[in-house]
Scaffold this motif. Structure first.
Motif, short mmCIF file in Angstrom:
data_model
loop_
_atom_site.label_atom_id
_atom_site.label_comp_id
_atom_site.label_asym_id
_atom_site.label_seq_id
_atom_site.Cartn_x
_atom_site.Cartn_y
_atom_site.Cartn_z
N ALA A 123 -13.71 -6.03 6.28
CA ALA A 123 -12.42 -5.57 5.75
C ALA A 123 -12.14 -6.22 4.39
CB ALA A 123 -11.30 -5.87 6.73
N THR A 124 -13.18 -6.38 3.60
CA THR A 124 -13.03 -6.93 2.24
C THR A 124 -12.73 -5.80 1.28
OG1 THR A 124 -14.65 -8.66 2.74
CG2 THR A 124 -14.14 -8.27 0.41
N LEU A 125 -11.62 -5.92 0.56
CA LEU A 125 -11.23 -4.92 -0.41
C LEU A 125 -11.29 -5.50 -1.81
CD1 LEU A 125 -8.14 -3.29 1.33
CD2 LEU A 125 -10.47 -2.37 1.16
N THR A 143 -10.86 -4.48 10.20
CA THR A 143 -10.39 -3.13 9.89
C THR A 143 -9.27 -2.68 10.83
OG1 THR A 143 -12.16 -2.16 11.22
CG2 THR A 143 -12.59 -2.44 8.85
N TYR A 183 -4.38 -3.63 6.58
CA TYR A 183 -5.63 -3.02 6.13
C TYR A 183 -5.62 -1.52 6.44
CZ TYR A 183 -10.49 -1.86 5.52
OH TYR A 183 -11.65 -1.26 5.09
N ARG A 184 -5.21 -1.16 7.65
CA ARG A 184 -5.13 0.26 8.01
C ARG A 184 -4.20 1.00 7.06
NH1 ARG A 184 -3.91 -1.56 13.12
NH2 ARG A 184 -2.03 -0.31 13.06
N ARG A 206 -8.94 -9.92 1.95
CA ARG A 206 -9.58 -9.65 3.24
C ARG A 206 -8.56 -9.65 4.35
NH1 ARG A 206 -15.05 -13.38 3.36
NH2 ARG A 206 -16.35 -11.82 2.33
N SER A 207 -8.84 -8.86 5.36
CA SER A 207 -8.01 -8.84 6.56
C SER A 207 -8.65 -9.72 7.63
CB SER A 207 -7.88 -7.41 7.08
OG SER A 207 -7.24 -7.41 8.34
N SER A 247 0.84 -1.19 0.00
CA SER A 247 0.00 0.00 0.00
C SER A 247 0.88 1.25 0.00
CB SER A 247 -0.93 0.00 1.21
OG SER A 247 -0.19 -0.05 2.42
N THR A 287 -3.81 0.48 3.96
CA THR A 287 -4.46 0.72 2.66
C THR A 287 -5.37 1.93 2.69
OG1 THR A 287 -6.42 -0.68 3.08
CG2 THR A 287 -4.46 -1.76 2.10
N GLN A 288 -5.68 2.42 3.88
CA GLN A 288 -6.67 3.47 3.99
C GLN A 288 -6.12 4.89 3.85
OE1 GLN A 288 -10.10 2.35 4.19
NE2 GLN A 288 -8.72 0.74 3.48
#
Length: 123
Positions: A116-118, A52, A57-58, A47-48, A22, A60-61
């Motif tokens: 947390a599905t991306l 979240t 995952y964090r 998915r994480s 990311s 990617t935000q």
């Protein structure tokens, strides 16, 4: 919106794992994280397990974009939150692809992981 081509979908979707990097707020890439990837219809998802709150995952935000690599393909992507209407297909894809690891795959089928599905979208 850019779409995956057939070869990319097939190749990445068939890979056991992908590397995900990311982008930080300053545009540099974080170290790669190895994770499972699934294909549902014409989309790729990750998915994480930690939901979240998961560190990757964090990450990617901040910019909602990064780079993936799998099966010899490297691609810049956008990270888009998948909606609840996508969860059943993604669950089925995880079960079909990784069902041989029953004690592990169940961790990506929890409500926490679903949140947390991306969806990975090429850019």
């Amino acid at each position: 919106m850019t779409r995956w081509n057939g070869t990319e979908l097939e190749t990445i979707g068939a890979e056991e794992e992908l590397g995900l990097r990311s982008e930080r707020a300053d545009g540099t890439l974080r170290h790669p994280v190895t994770m499972w990837v699934v294909r549902a219809a014409d989309h790729l998802y990750v998915r994480s397990v930690k939901g979240t709150a998961g560190p990757w995952y964090r990450g990617t935000q901040s910019r909602r974009q990064g780079r993936i690599s799998a099966g010899g393909i490297q691609r810049d992507v956008a990270f888009r939150a998948a909606g609840p209407s996508e969860y059943a297909a993604v669950d089925a894809a995880y079960r079909a692809k990784y069902g041989r690891y029953p004690s592990i795959v169940e961790h990506v089928l929890t409500d926490r992981a679903r949140a947390a599905t991306l969806r990975l979208e090429p850019r």
